[in-house]
Design a protein around this motif. Structure first.
Motif, PDB file in Angstrom:
ATOM      1  N   LEU A  93      22.512 -33.539  22.722  1.00 26.38           N
ATOM      2  CA  LEU A  93      22.812 -33.025  21.471  1.00 26.38           C
ATOM      3  C   LEU A  93      21.516 -32.704  20.671  1.00 26.38           C
ATOM      4  O   LEU A  93      21.283 -31.825  19.943  1.00 26.38           O
ATOM      5  CB  LEU A  93      23.524 -33.752  20.368  1.00 26.38           C
ATOM      6  CG  LEU A  93      24.945 -34.052  20.852  1.00 26.38           C
ATOM      7  CD1 LEU A  93      25.570 -35.212  19.811  1.00 26.38           C
ATOM      8  CD2 LEU A  93      25.757 -32.722  20.517  1.00 26.38           C
ATOM      9  N   LEU A  94      20.522 -33.465  21.172  1.00 32.23           N
ATOM     10  CA  LEU A  94      19.218 -33.120  20.616  1.00 32.23           C
ATOM     11  C   LEU A  94      18.356 -32.198  21.581  1.00 32.23           C
ATOM     12  O   LEU A  94      17.766 -31.581  21.007  1.00 32.23           O
ATOM     13  CB  LEU A  94      18.470 -34.674  20.718  1.00 32.23           C
ATOM     14  CG  LEU A  94      18.772 -35.887  20.039  1.00 32.23           C
ATOM     15  CD1 LEU A  94      18.034 -37.064  20.108  1.00 32.23           C
ATOM     16  CD2 LEU A  94      18.860 -35.441  18.312  1.00 32.23           C
ATOM     17  N   LEU A  95      18.674 -32.040  22.852  1.00 32.57           N
ATOM     18  CA  LEU A  95      18.000 -31.386  23.582  1.00 32.57           C
ATOM     19  C   LEU A  95      18.383 -29.717  23.488  1.00 32.57           C
ATOM     20  O   LEU A  95      17.483 -28.840  23.732  1.00 32.57           O
ATOM     21  CB  LEU A  95      18.128 -31.832  25.183  1.00 32.57           C
ATOM     22  CG  LEU A  95      17.248 -31.121  26.166  1.00 32.57           C
ATOM     23  CD1 LEU A  95      15.812 -31.319  25.897  1.00 32.57           C
ATOM     24  CD2 LEU A  95      17.576 -31.781  27.450  1.00 32.57           C
ATOM     25  N   VAL A  96      19.619 -29.461  23.413  1.00 32.12           N
ATOM     26  CA  VAL A  96      20.235 -28.157  23.373  1.00 32.12           C
ATOM     27  C   VAL A  96      19.640 -27.368  22.388  1.00 32.12           C
ATOM     28  O   VAL A  96      19.219 -26.088  22.700  1.00 32.12           O
ATOM     29  CB  VAL A  96      21.622 -28.049  23.295  1.00 32.12           C
ATOM     30  CG1 VAL A  96      22.281 -26.612  22.918  1.00 32.12           C
ATOM     31  CG2 VAL A  96      22.257 -28.718  24.573  1.00 32.12           C
ATOM     32  N   PRO A  97      19.312 -27.730  21.133  1.00 33.30           N
ATOM     33  CA  PRO A  97      18.714 -26.721  20.041  1.00 33.30           C
ATOM     34  C   PRO A  97      17.389 -26.460  20.597  1.00 33.30           C
ATOM     35  O   PRO A  97      16.816 -25.380  20.295  1.00 33.30           O
ATOM     36  CB  PRO A  97      18.626 -27.719  18.658  1.00 33.30           C
ATOM     37  CG  PRO A  97      19.788 -28.625  18.929  1.00 33.30           C
ATOM     38  CD  PRO A  97      19.863 -28.768  20.361  1.00 33.30           C
ATOM     39  N   LEU A  98      16.812 -27.312  21.339  1.00 29.54           N
ATOM     40  CA  LEU A  98      15.239 -26.982  21.738  1.00 29.54           C
ATOM     41  C   LEU A  98      15.022 -25.909  22.972  1.00 29.54           C
ATOM     42  O   LEU A  98      14.178 -25.235  23.021  1.00 29.54           O
ATOM     43  CB  LEU A  98      14.521 -28.239  22.276  1.00 29.54           C
ATOM     44  CG  LEU A  98      14.603 -29.217  21.186  1.00 29.54           C
ATOM     45  CD1 LEU A  98      13.959 -30.607  21.864  1.00 29.54           C
ATOM     46  CD2 LEU A  98      13.510 -28.900  20.023  1.00 29.54           C
ATOM     47  N   VAL A  99      16.177 -25.904  23.878  1.00 22.89           N
ATOM     48  CA  VAL A  99      16.152 -24.846  24.661  1.00 22.89           C
ATOM     49  C   VAL A  99      16.796 -23.545  24.543  1.00 22.89           C
ATOM     50  O   VAL A  99      16.811 -22.652  25.559  1.00 22.89           O
ATOM     51  CB  VAL A  99      16.716 -25.700  26.010  1.00 22.89           C
ATOM     52  CG1 VAL A  99      15.991 -26.949  26.298  1.00 22.89           C
ATOM     53  CG2 VAL A  99      18.081 -26.005  26.168  1.00 22.89           C
ATOM     54  N   THR A 100      17.503 -23.535  23.671  1.00 18.96           N
ATOM     55  CA  THR A 100      18.442 -22.411  23.313  1.00 18.96           C
ATOM     56  C   THR A 100      17.523 -21.203  23.505  1.00 18.96           C
ATOM     57  O   THR A 100      16.512 -21.046  22.483  1.00 18.96           O
ATOM     58  CB  THR A 100      19.271 -22.307  21.993  1.00 18.96           C
ATOM     59  OG1 THR A 100      20.183 -23.497  22.154  1.00 18.96           O
ATOM     60  CG2 THR A 100      20.117 -21.431  21.700  1.00 18.96           C
ATOM     61  N   ASP A 101      17.827 -20.020  23.799  1.00 21.08           N
ATOM     62  CA  ASP A 101      16.863 -18.837  23.929  1.00 21.08           C
ATOM     63  C   ASP A 101      15.595 -19.050  24.635  1.00 21.08           C
ATOM     64  O   ASP A 101      14.726 -18.254  24.250  1.00 21.08           O
ATOM     65  CB  ASP A 101      16.971 -18.074  22.366  1.00 21.08           C
ATOM     66  CG  ASP A 101      18.234 -17.847  21.926  1.00 21.08           C
ATOM     67  OD1 ASP A 101      19.393 -17.517  22.684  1.00 21.08           O
ATOM     68  OD2 ASP A 101      18.425 -18.066  20.764  1.00 21.08           O
ATOM     69  N   ASP A 102      15.656 -19.945  25.333  1.00 20.94           N
ATOM     70  CA  ASP A 102      14.100 -20.191  25.958  1.00 20.94           C
ATOM     71  C   ASP A 102      14.418 -20.453  27.491  1.00 20.94           C
ATOM     72  O   ASP A 102      14.372 -21.682  28.066  1.00 20.94           O
ATOM     73  CB  ASP A 102      13.665 -21.413  25.345  1.00 20.94           C
ATOM     74  CG  ASP A 102      12.035 -21.546  25.703  1.00 20.94           C
ATOM     75  OD1 ASP A 102      11.535 -20.800  26.764  1.00 20.94           O
ATOM     76  OD2 ASP A 102      11.226 -22.158  25.071  1.00 20.94           O
ATOM     77  N   PRO A 103      14.836 -19.552  28.203  1.00 24.17           N
ATOM     78  CA  PRO A 103      15.083 -19.670  29.751  1.00 24.17           C
ATOM     79  C   PRO A 103      14.028 -20.282  30.194  1.00 24.17           C
ATOM     80  O   PRO A 103      14.140 -21.540  31.424  1.00 24.17           O
ATOM     81  CB  PRO A 103      15.285 -18.273  30.039  1.00 24.17           C
ATOM     82  CG  PRO A 103      15.584 -17.430  28.906  1.00 24.17           C
ATOM     83  CD  PRO A 103      14.800 -18.093  27.930  1.00 24.17           C
TER      84      PRO A 103
END
Length: 402
Positions: free
Chosen positions: A197-207
């Motif tokens: 839940l904390l990690l997904v917002p950080l990696v969204t749209d950043d392949p």
């Protein structure tokens, strides 16, 4: 025993199902199926038909579910989505069936190796799912391949988990161990979910960040699994552990304990081509076409098993009265013969030369096996059961006197 078709020299059965007999006539030997069969063909057809109907019902339910949630506004769109779903699931089912057919018996005898294999293959499947959107032309192919890998992971992972749970249930408390193992995994997954839940917002749209973190976590995952599997010490013989112990005993007369042998057991793929060893095979895999081959197999051998070499493969027939000790001895002979065949001078021997090597293995085991088994038990090995990869063929043969 004389029959119109010749003299009966042997009979064999695969589990509780098919039965065969070997007849000798005019210097040749013929294998014929016995008339008695234990399984009802009608009941088998009914079971297959019932599963087939269930599968079709599931297909119709899948299509109805897609239509119900509003997938597309036209019939073609729903049909295409259904076919894509079925293609992915169908390839996964096919992979599961083929893998269980080809490697099912290995999952007990080599549980640690296949446990590690399942972990690695699962990581490969997840990587394929991550990169699939970046290759639209091959999206379906990549997704189906990942589905096949995950289905193999499901079979290998579930089966090896059961095998390791049996090993860990030292007080015959398999249900308790299995329940606690499931609770532990649930707790770890819950912690992973909270971190996600904390990690997904950080990696969204950043392949690039997604792939970087994936490779980092994958390396940590594989390392942790390797160390966990390596720490498992099993006291029963499989082919690899028996080979390690036998080689050390023949070399210096010492039997390594379970901890030492497990530490040397190979867990990663071995790209060598060792001599194949097949245990619990049909009689025709040991002796072929001629009754005198059976006489050669029985020469110097009064044990309830037959050992032979055909086409560069060491094969063992097992009698129905064979004990666990007989199984271990037969496997030891097969391993010793496999080592001899790997020598360059043995590869060009004719069949008669191979029979001489088989007779040497009988003499060797007569000399050393009793002491080997006693020392193995003293070193902590469980010699009352094994994880050797025996197939289900059991053979009864006739000697010349009978």
């Amino acid at each position: 025993m004389e029959q119109p078709g010749g003299a009966l020299v042997a009979s064999e059965r695969y589990g509780s199902a098919e039965s065969w007999k070997y007849w000798a006539k005019d210097g040749a030997m013929e294998r014929r199926r016995d008339g008695e069969q234990r399984q009802s063909a009608g009941s088998s057809v009914l079971r297959v038909f019932r599963a087939f109907c269930s599968s079709l019902s599931g297909t119709l339910a899948t299509q109805a579910s897609l239509r119900g949630v509003g997938v597309g506004n036209q019939e073609a769109t729903v049909a295409a989505a259904t076919l894509t779903w079925l293609l992915r699931d169908g390839t996964g089912m096919l992979g599961r069936i083929v893998f269980a057919w080809r490697k099912g018996r290995k999952l007990d005898s080599e549980a640690k190796k296949w446990r590690l294999f399942a972990d690695g293959l699962n990581d490969v499947a997840m990587l394929m799912e991550i990169v699939a959107p970046h290759f639209p032309a091959f999206f379906t192919l990549i997704l189906c391949s990942a589905g096949v890998f995950k289905s193999v992971v499901g079979v290998a992972g579930g089966a090896t988990r059961a095998a390791l749970t049996v090993h860990q249930a030292r007080r015959d408390n398999m249900a308790d161990v299995s329940a606690k193992d499931g609770s532990q995994e649930t707790l770890v997954n819950l912690a992973g979910l909270l971190l996600s839940l904390l990690l997904v917002p950080l990696v969204t749209d950043d392949p690039p960040l997604t792939l970087g973190l994936f490779f980092l976590f994958t390396l940590l995952h594989l390392f942790a699994n390797y160390k966990a599997v390596r720490s498992v010490v099993m006291e029963t013989f499989n082919e690899a552990r028996l080979s390690i112990v036998l080689q050390r005993y023949l070399r210096d007369g010492r039997v390594p304990g379970p901890a030492e042998a497990n530490g040397r057991e190979p867990l990663l793929p071995d790209f060598r081509t060792p001599v194949p060893i097949r245990l619990g095979v049909k009689l025709q895999d040991v002796v072929h076409r001629y009754p005198d081959q059976l006489d050669l197999a029985l020469k110097g051998n009064n044990k309830p098993f037959l050992v032979g070499i055909r086409n560069g493969c060491v094969s063992v027939c097992l009698g129905p009265e064979a004990s666990v000790g007989d199984e271990i001895r037969a496997a030891c002979q097969a391993l010793w013969l496999g080592g001899r065949l790997e020598a360059p001078t043995s590869r060009h021997e004719n069949q008669n030369g191979h029979w001489e090597t088989v007779h040497q293995s009988h003499q060797l085991m007569d000399d050393v096996f009793t002491g080997f088994l006693k020392d193995a038990e003293a070193a902590g090995w469980d010699v009352k059961r094994t994880l050797l990869d025996w197939d289900e063929w059991r053979v009864e043969w006739k000697t010349k006197s009978s």
